[in-house]
Every structure is written in structure tokens, then in C-alpha cells.
Design a protein around this motif. Structure first.
Motif, PDB file in Angstrom:
ATOM      1  N   LEU A 160     111.675  61.918  50.680  1.00 18.66           N
ATOM      2  CA  LEU A 160     112.703  61.238  51.467  1.00 18.66           C
ATOM      3  C   LEU A 160     113.977  61.193  50.640  1.00 18.66           C
ATOM      4  N   VAL A 161     115.119  61.275  51.323  1.00 17.68           N
ATOM      5  CA  VAL A 161     116.410  61.292  50.628  1.00 17.68           C
ATOM      6  C   VAL A 161     117.228  60.043  50.932  1.00 17.68           C
ATOM      7  N   CYS A 162     117.335  59.709  52.202  1.00 14.58           N
ATOM      8  CA  CYS A 162     118.099  58.521  52.584  1.00 14.58           C
ATOM      9  C   CYS A 162     117.745  58.124  54.008  1.00 14.58           C
ATOM     10  N   THR A 163     118.082  56.901  54.361  1.00 16.50           N
ATOM     11  CA  THR A 163     117.934  56.424  55.736  1.00 16.50           C
ATOM     12  C   THR A 163     119.320  56.181  56.325  1.00 16.50           C
ATOM     13  N   VAL A 164     119.381  56.216  57.654  1.00 12.40           N
ATOM     14  CA  VAL A 164     120.642  56.028  58.374  1.00 12.40           C
ATOM     15  C   VAL A 164     120.514  54.804  59.268  1.00 12.40           C
ATOM     16  N   PRO A 165     121.087  53.674  58.879  1.00 10.23           N
ATOM     17  CA  PRO A 165     121.010  52.457  59.690  1.00 10.23           C
ATOM     18  C   PRO A 165     121.933  52.551  60.909  1.00 10.23           C
ATOM     19  N   PHE A 166     121.625  51.740  61.914  1.00 10.04           N
ATOM     20  CA  PHE A 166     122.413  51.721  63.142  1.00 10.04           C
ATOM     21  C   PHE A 166     122.870  50.298  63.477  1.00 10.04           C
ATOM     22  N   ALA A 167     123.967  50.227  64.211  1.00  6.40           N
ATOM     23  CA  ALA A 167     124.486  48.952  64.711  1.00  6.40           C
ATOM     24  C   ALA A 167     124.614  49.027  66.226  1.00  6.40           C
ATOM     25  N   PHE A 168     124.408  47.904  66.874  1.00  5.51           N
ATOM     26  CA  PHE A 168     124.586  47.797  68.320  1.00  5.51           C
ATOM     27  C   PHE A 168     125.972  47.217  68.555  1.00  5.51           C
ATOM     28  N   VAL A 169     126.831  47.981  69.220  1.00  4.87           N
ATOM     29  CA  VAL A 169     128.234  47.582  69.376  1.00  4.87           C
ATOM     30  C   VAL A 169     128.623  47.475  70.843  1.00  4.87           C
ATOM     31  N   VAL A 170     129.662  46.670  71.102  1.00  6.46           N
ATOM     32  CA  VAL A 170     130.202  46.516  72.456  1.00  6.46           C
ATOM     33  C   VAL A 170     131.711  46.725  72.403  1.00  6.46           C
ATOM     34  N   LYS A 171     132.285  47.095  73.531  1.00  5.29           N
ATOM     35  CA  LYS A 171     133.737  47.293  73.572  1.00  5.29           C
ATOM     36  C   LYS A 171     134.437  45.977  73.254  1.00  5.29           C
ATOM     37  N   LYS A 172     135.652  46.075  72.765  1.00  5.15           N
ATOM     38  CA  LYS A 172     136.328  44.904  72.197  1.00  5.15           C
ATOM     39  C   LYS A 172     136.603  43.795  73.203  1.00  5.15           C
ATOM     40  N   ASP A 173     136.718  44.127  74.500  1.00  8.25           N
ATOM     41  CA  ASP A 173     136.980  43.080  75.485  1.00  8.25           C
ATOM     42  C   ASP A 173     135.738  42.727  76.317  1.00  8.25           C
ATOM     43  N   PHE A 174     134.556  43.114  75.827  1.00  8.42           N
ATOM     44  CA  PHE A 174     133.332  42.769  76.550  1.00  8.42           C
ATOM     45  C   PHE A 174     133.159  41.250  76.527  1.00  8.42           C
ATOM     46  N   PRO A 175     132.764  40.648  77.640  1.00  4.68           N
ATOM     47  CA  PRO A 175     132.719  39.178  77.716  1.00  4.68           C
ATOM     48  C   PRO A 175     131.734  38.505  76.766  1.00  4.68           C
ATOM     49  N   ALA A 176     130.687  39.204  76.351  1.00  2.00           N
ATOM     50  CA  ALA A 176     129.699  38.588  75.453  1.00  2.00           C
ATOM     51  C   ALA A 176     130.162  38.692  74.005  1.00  2.00           C
ATOM     52  N   LYS A 177     130.081  37.585  73.285  1.00  2.00           N
ATOM     53  CA  LYS A 177     130.467  37.553  71.872  1.00  2.00           C
ATOM     54  C   LYS A 177     129.249  37.600  70.940  1.00  2.00           C
ATOM     55  N   THR A 178     128.085  37.295  71.467  1.00  2.00           N
ATOM     56  CA  THR A 178     126.854  37.285  70.682  1.00  2.00           C
ATOM     57  C   THR A 178     125.780  38.082  71.416  1.00  2.00           C
ATOM     58  N   LEU A 179     124.688  38.365  70.723  1.00  2.00           N
ATOM     59  CA  LEU A 179     123.595  39.098  71.350  1.00  2.00           C
ATOM     60  C   LEU A 179     122.978  38.281  72.477  1.00  2.00           C
ATOM     61  N   LYS A 180     122.838  36.983  72.300  1.00  2.35           N
ATOM     62  CA  LYS A 180     122.283  36.125  73.350  1.00  2.35           C
ATOM     63  C   LYS A 180     123.158  36.179  74.600  1.00  2.35           C
ATOM     64  N   GLU A 181     124.469  36.123  74.396  1.00  2.00           N
ATOM     65  CA  GLU A 181     125.381  36.184  75.538  1.00  2.00           C
ATOM     66  C   GLU A 181     125.294  37.551  76.227  1.00  2.00           C
ATOM     67  N   TYR A 182     125.108  38.600  75.414  1.00  2.00           N
ATOM     68  CA  TYR A 182     124.957  39.945  75.982  1.00  2.00           C
ATOM     69  C   TYR A 182     123.715  40.001  76.862  1.00  2.00           C
ATOM     70  N   ALA A 183     122.589  39.485  76.344  1.00  2.00           N
ATOM     71  CA  ALA A 183     121.342  39.506  77.101  1.00  2.00           C
ATOM     72  C   ALA A 183     121.470  38.684  78.379  1.00  2.00           C
ATOM     73  N   ASP A 184     122.099  37.522  78.279  1.00  2.00           N
ATOM     74  CA  ASP A 184     122.286  36.672  79.466  1.00  2.00           C
ATOM     75  C   ASP A 184     123.145  37.386  80.504  1.00  2.00           C
ATOM     76  N   TYR A 185     124.202  38.031  80.051  1.00  2.00           N
ATOM     77  CA  TYR A 185     125.105  38.750  80.957  1.00  2.00           C
ATOM     78  C   TYR A 185     124.371  39.920  81.618  1.00  2.00           C
ATOM     79  N   ALA A 186     123.575  40.640  80.828  1.00  2.00           N
ATOM     80  CA  ALA A 186     122.846  41.790  81.365  1.00  2.00           C
ATOM     81  C   ALA A 186     121.810  41.363  82.395  1.00  2.00           C
TER      82      ALA A 186
END
Length: 325
Positions: free
Chosen positions: A122-148
Motif C-alpha cells: 500500500l502507498v497511500c489512502t485518499v480521504p473524502f469529504a461530503f460537501v454542499v453548495k455554499k447557499d444550501f439551507p442546511a448548515k450541519t449534517l443533521k439539518e441536511y438529513a432533515d431537509y432530505a
């Protein structure tokens, strides 16, 4: 009968006579340039990793290491090339995890199998982030889930393509959050990233390589990372696990493979060189700068990890009936 016995005896003597030459070749490895096959086009993260490894292997082994980009067919062209190469340690594959953990579950006619390769390190791992557009109404993951949940299938989530690792991670997030999103498939990371910056799509899973500079510039926001621990380049962004979703975790990786049947002394020497490289402060820092995490390990550990991840992604692909279109 006598002629046949004599012929067999001569063949056996010829084989025995060749053994010292074979042993000598292994002991002298490498005594000519090594090709490191990168199954992606030049310029991407895989290419950067490949050239970093090639440069340091050159210094460690005292031999030229040439990076060859053999892109196409979701890494199958490069992988098949190495699978058919001589088993002498002079043609190696820098593989992304998807080559062996995802692709076989989406294409039963691949021109290679995991069994065609000798895992090296193994050489390296590639981590990922979950991102939203800058004006998306949810500010947190909980708010995102509630909105979805309040707006099923109205959230457009970008992917790098049908059956890509980013697609699978997006499906993992939707399943883990128990929400319904509409997956929008792009032809690669660049157009998907452009559309989330432009506000065309709502969310996306991005490698830290791309996410960090854009989040820092305010182009979009990160709600969580999919790694087991927080990322040094995004220290303020929580993991899914600490937010109560331990099953939402995933990453891809890069590892070096040789053709199956490559002599063990050659694999061992190469593994030792790679482990020395990937544990060096210089390589660790070079990977950190592009959002990756330097890793090392034994051939057996790489094989075991590959097989385990193949079960995870294969199960998800089968459960959600994901196919290539």
C-alpha cells in the motif's frame, strides 16, 4: 524408450543449469529500468502519486523508474497490460482501489483478475469529504438529513460517473442517513466540481485534494469527512462516525502490484523499499499537501484489505442494483 529417457534427462539438466542464472537475476534485481504503469491520464492525483513513488524508488533502488500512463476503460487497459507483462519485477502497476474492489462487480468481462497480480505494498489512502453548495439551507449534517427527508429525491447529488467510487460513497451516505437523493452522474470530477461551485447541484463527495482549497475559498461547504478520524487539513469538520453514523466510512487508496508469479525475493525487496519510502517524513508531507495519507504494509496486508473492501463494495453494488450504463 532410451531416446525418450535421454531427452528427459537432458531437459532436466538444462532446467537445473538455468537455476543459478534465475537466482542470480533475482539477486541482481533491478539491473535495468523499471516501468510503473499508472492506469490514468497524466496530471491527476494518481499521476502525482505515481511520479512521487517513481522518483523515490529511483533513489532507493539505484535504477531508473519510468512512469507510463496507460489510461482507459476504468483502469482496465493499464491493469491488463501489467497482468500480461513478464513476471520479473520490471513492470509494476500503481493501482487505485477501484481496480480490484469495484470494477469486477460492475463488469464480469474484465481482461484481468486480482489473481493475476502479486500485491506488493500500500502507498497511500485518499480521504473524502461530503460537501454542499455554499447557499444550501442546511448548515450541519443533521439539518441536511432533515431537509432530505422532508424533500425526498429533490436533492441533486453529483458523482464522478455511474459506478465510480464517488457514486458508491454517495449511495452509502444516502443509505446511512436513510434519505432519498437523486444521483447526477458526470464524466469525471472536474465537471461535477464545477457544477457544485456554480450551484447547479446540491451536494457531492469529493477527495480532499479538491475539497480543501475550494472549501477554504468559500466555494462550497464541508459537512463531514468519510474517514475514521478527522483530517488535519479540515480539523473543524467532523467525521460521520462521531456524528452518529459509524457505517458511513470509506476511502480509496493506491497500491503497487506486480504480475502474479514475480519471484518472492523481488517482491520482498520492492516491498522493503516502498515501506521505507512511505514512512519517510518527506513522502508523508508530500502526500499531506495533496490531501492524501501515506500508508505502508506487507503484501499480505494489501491482499487482505483488497479482498475485504471488495466484499463491502460488491455487497453495496448488488444491494442497490448499480450497473454501468
Amino acid at each position: 524408450m532410451r531416446i525418450r529417457i535421454k531427452t528427459l534427462a537432458l531437459a532436466a539438466l538444462a532446467t537445473l543449469g538455468a537455476l543459478p542464472t534465475l537466482v542470480l537475476a533475482q539477486d541482481n534485481w533491478p539491473n535495468k529500468p523499471i516501468s510503473l504503469i499508472v492506469p490514468y491520464p497524466p496530471g491527476g492525483t494518481s499521476d502525482v502519486v505515481g511520479r512521487q513513488i517513481a522518483q523515490r524508488l529511483r533513489e532507493e533502488l539505484g535504477q531508473v523508474v519510468i512512469v507510463e500512463n496507460r489510461a482507459g476503460a476504468a483502469t482496465a487497459i493499464g491493469a491488463a497490460y501489467v497482468a500480461r507483462a513478464p513476471k520479473d519485477g520490471y513492470t509494476l502497476l500503481l493501482s487505485a482501489g477501484t481496480t480490484f474492489t469495484v470494477n469486477p462487480h460492475l463488469n464480469d468481462k474484465l481482461p484481468y483478475r486480482l489473481e493475476d497480480f502479486e500485491p506488493v505494498a500500500l502507498v497511500c489512502t485518499v480521504p473524502f469529504a461530503f460537501v454542499v453548495k455554499k447557499d444550501f439551507p442546511a448548515k450541519t449534517l443533521k439539518e441536511y438529513a432533515d431537509y432530505a427527508r422532508a424533500n425526498p429525491n429533490k436533492i441533486n447529488n453529483a458523482t464522478n460517473g455511474q459506478g465510480s467510487m464517488v457514486h458508491l460513497l454517495g449511495e452509502m451516505i444516502a443509505t446511512g442517513l436513510n434519505v432519498k437523493m437523486t444521483q447526477i452522474h458526470y464524466k469525471g470530477a472536474a465537471p461535477a466540481m464545477a457544477d457544485i461551485m456554480g450551484g447547479v447541484v446540491d451536494s457531492n463527495v469529493e477527495a480532499l485534494t479538491n475539497a480543501v482549497p475550494n472549501v477554504n475559498a468559500g466555494q462550497y461547504r464541508a459537512l463531514a469527512v468519510l474517514s475514521a478520524e478527522r483530517q488535519a487539513l479540515m480539523p473543524g469538520v467532523p467525521t460521520f462516525r462521531e456524528l452518529g453514523y459509524p457505517d458511513i466510512q470509506g476511502e480509496t487508496w493506491y497500491g503497487v502490484f506486480a504480475p502474479a508469479g514475480t519471484p518472492k525475493p523481488v517482491v520482498d525487496k520492492l516491498n522493503g523499499a516502498l515501506r521505507k519510502i512511505t514512512s519517510s517524513p518527506e513522502f508523508v508531507e508530500s502526500m499531506r499537501k495533496i490531501g492524501n495519507e501515506a500508508k505502508s504494509g506487507t503484501p499480505a496486508e494489501l491482499l487482505s484489505s483488497t479482498q475485504e473492501q471488495s466484499k463491502v463494495w460488491g455487497g453495496l453494488i448488488k444491494r442497490l442494483n448499480i450497473t454501468l450504463q
